[in-house]
Design a protein around this motif. Sequence first.
Motif, short mmCIF file in Angstrom:
data_model
loop_
_atom_site.label_atom_id
_atom_site.label_comp_id
_atom_site.label_asym_id
_atom_site.label_seq_id
_atom_site.Cartn_x
_atom_site.Cartn_y
_atom_site.Cartn_z
N LEU A 1 55.08 35.35 48.55
CA LEU A 1 54.76 36.16 47.42
C LEU A 1 53.36 36.37 46.87
N LEU A 2 52.60 35.35 47.16
CA LEU A 2 51.19 35.51 46.79
C LEU A 2 50.58 36.59 47.60
N GLY A 3 51.03 36.39 49.15
CA GLY A 3 50.05 37.34 50.11
C GLY A 3 50.82 38.61 49.69
N SER A 4 51.78 39.06 49.46
CA SER A 4 52.53 40.32 49.17
C SER A 4 51.64 40.93 47.92
N LEU A 5 51.59 40.18 46.80
CA LEU A 5 50.88 40.30 45.69
C LEU A 5 49.58 40.77 45.90
N LEU A 6 48.43 40.10 46.48
CA LEU A 6 47.33 40.30 47.12
C LEU A 6 47.16 41.64 47.85
N PHE A 7 48.15 41.73 48.83
CA PHE A 7 47.85 42.86 49.70
C PHE A 7 48.25 44.24 49.12
N GLY A 8 49.42 44.13 48.07
CA GLY A 8 49.87 45.29 47.57
C GLY A 8 48.69 45.56 46.56
N PHE A 9 48.07 44.62 45.77
CA PHE A 9 46.86 45.04 45.04
C PHE A 9 45.76 45.75 45.77
N GLY A 10 45.45 45.20 46.91
CA GLY A 10 44.43 45.84 47.77
C GLY A 10 44.80 47.37 47.99
N VAL A 11 45.94 47.53 48.52
CA VAL A 11 46.22 48.75 48.84
C VAL A 11 46.34 49.87 47.69
N TRP A 12 46.90 49.23 46.49
CA TRP A 12 46.73 49.92 45.45
C TRP A 12 45.47 50.48 44.83
N ARG A 13 44.48 49.46 44.89
CA ARG A 13 43.09 49.69 44.66
C ARG A 13 42.60 50.84 45.55
N PHE A 14 42.99 50.62 46.76
CA PHE A 14 42.33 51.38 48.00
C PHE A 14 42.82 52.93 47.74
N ARG A 15 44.01 53.07 47.13
CA ARG A 15 44.79 54.15 47.06
C ARG A 15 43.95 55.07 45.79
N LEU B 1 51.47 34.04 58.51
CA LEU B 1 51.68 34.71 56.92
C LEU B 1 50.38 34.28 56.20
N TYR B 2 49.90 32.98 56.51
CA TYR B 2 48.76 32.55 55.80
C TYR B 2 47.43 33.45 55.94
N VAL B 3 47.27 33.97 57.31
CA VAL B 3 46.22 35.01 57.66
C VAL B 3 46.65 36.14 56.90
N PHE B 4 47.80 36.50 56.72
CA PHE B 4 48.15 38.01 56.14
C PHE B 4 47.69 37.84 54.48
N ALA B 5 48.07 36.67 53.93
CA ALA B 5 47.87 36.24 52.29
C ALA B 5 46.44 36.53 52.22
#
Lengths: 376, 384
Positions: A358-372, A270-274
């Motif tokens: 929560l923090l991980g999903s937020l960061l990852f979601g933000f990354g995908v959104w910027r990429f898109r 989970l930490y690696v993912f975040a």
Amino acid sequence: MTWLQRLFTMTVKELKQLSRDPILLVVIAYFFTADIYIAASGIHMDLRQASLAVLDHDHSESSRELIHRFQPPWFELKGELSDTHQARRMLDAGEVLAVIDIPEHFQRDLERGRQVSVQMQVDASNSVLGTLVTTYATQIASRFSQEKAQELHGRLKLETLPAVLDRHRVWYNPNQNDTWFMSISELLTVITMLSLMLPAAAAVREKERGTIEQLVVSPLTPAQILLPKVLSMGLVVLAGTAVSLFLMIVPAFGVPIKGSIPLFFAVTALYVFATAGLGLFIATLSRTLGQVVMLVILVMMPILLLSGAWTPPEAMPEFLRRAMVLSPLSYFIEMAYGILLKGAGVKLLWDSILGLALLGSLLFGFGVWRFRRQFG
Amino acid sequence: MNLHRVAAIAYKEWREVVRDRLFTIMAFGIPVITLLVLGYGVSLDVERIPFAVLDQDRSELSRDYLHRFIDSRYFDFKGEVSDERALEALLSDSRIRFAIVIPPRFGQRLREGRPVAVQSLVDGVFTYRAQVSKGYVAAINGDFNRRLLLDHLARKRGLSRQRGETMVEPVQLEVRYLYNQAIRSRWSMSSGLIMLVLMFSPPFLTALGVVREKENGSIYNIYASTVSRGEFILGKLLPYVAISAINVMVLWWLVILVFGAPFKGILLFYLPASLVFVVCTTGIGLLVSLLVRTQAAAALLTIVITFIPAMLFSGLLVPIESMNPEARFEAHLFPAIYYLQAVWGVFLKGLGWKGLWQPVAALVAYAAVIWFMGLMLFHKRPGR
């Protein structure tokens, strides 16, 4: 091809790409083994062999007795000095850390029942050393003082006097073995560094070389492009963690694993993912690897040094402590030490797990959104 | 060596750095931000240790005793619990790091003139914090005991306070701190951070700059040109040394202005010594870039040989004196330890060339070796 198959193919591709950079692989292997070993076995935060010199103006039995209390492993006597100028010179040059100054008539005054003060000059330019030297020296001096008091006034027996006796018990690491803390802290540092750097580098390399255009025109979705980078590098980091935990930390340093091993690896994943989410977000902000590395360093250093892996976090200014809610490592530290040394389970750690997720999903979601937005 | 060609390469490299705006901002921004964030945040002071108490006595004396902890800035009172199980849960959830258990009849026994054992439980995960907190507990107990004893002696034997004091503690240790009188870790830390920043940022700039040419293939232009190896390396690294030299000044100014550290020495020592160090670490970046082929590998290798030694093996966080012989040997392999001596010496001790020529000489030798190795390792006809 189904969605999962594509994901799998891309993950294999990332792993292959990594395996073709031999120096990078060697560095990763070094991090998980030798680096942790050196950090844990070589570094101690207690006082060892602090160099000390003495100015003995009394040359009596008592003064010698006091001097000889400053013994290895804590102190190392560098000899006797003749005058204060020499003392100052040695302190300036860093040849000794402290100088003890015993006044004239030390023994005579003691025998006459007067209070005598012994001076100690401490080099405090390194505040950690200064504090440690003072703490140990004060303990030695007060023990000496107590014994002298009993010697001089034989009737003062401690058992018949009111006193609070400290029954000190240290939990989770009863022998105060430094290597337990250092090895786990270094492991957490390594995990953080690699899971921040590797996925970010893998993502921006495609941008820098232009291969990203090929991926964007393929039937892959942004998540299918970004997720494999996290999955592959996450696998590498988890494998490295397993190696260093079972082949290094447990056998070499005797760290007891009190809690559940599957739970430890689950929270590590989970930490690696975040953290990788944070890395990917950085990758979307930069165009070249040089920029990625700079930005990674910029966020990595506060994360590593302020989350409590190396220094006590309580002493930080309030606003920085608040800001550490945004650091994935501050959650992971509690969980890693909790599981490994304290045997804590989900029942105690659920709040940290939730926070990290929560923090991980937020960061990852933000990354995908910027990429898109960049390539959509 | 044709200085004209060196200047041309240096100019080309400078243009490249300036064109990458984010990279330029970072080259000057990372040192400043690192210094500010870590200077405020990194402190090995052990303060505000969160703790809870279990008071099974609830007498006036037990409250008096506990208040010595509650009012201390070293401890942060998190509340009272009613049984030991609750303490255990708080400790293993890391909500508290320390706990005191006061036994029943605490006050009564003390008033009768008998000793009482008080339990203190410490979370031993972070060994340094546990050790320092043990020292605090000992100090508070010692102080409390002295007062108890003085009261007792006054009551039972009618001794005056001063007479009692001499009896109880015939020898006192008076400690004087030199160079950093208030033993502020902020002074040591902020000036020490100059070393950390100058240890890792020049190699990153350099390594990325050189590997970028390798990864992009633009290095073949150099291979095919009339530029000699020495000219290329010198020209390539000059801009990075220049950037770092500017940072040397900026960091010096920030440490004095923002962190209030004293600068007791002379700039004529600080500047040349720092320049030698920067040349050293730039050379490390060059070596890294000659060993690796990709920028990712360059970045990680740079972390291994600069950041980690600067943090752990320089004396900044962990005293060199406390290391075992192997670690001490490893510490002396990196330039960080010598420069840290020089920085602390010139900032806090006010030493100059006379007191600090040895570490600077070590740095000069180090720089010469590194640059010579770089020159030897760089070939215009690569094997592959």
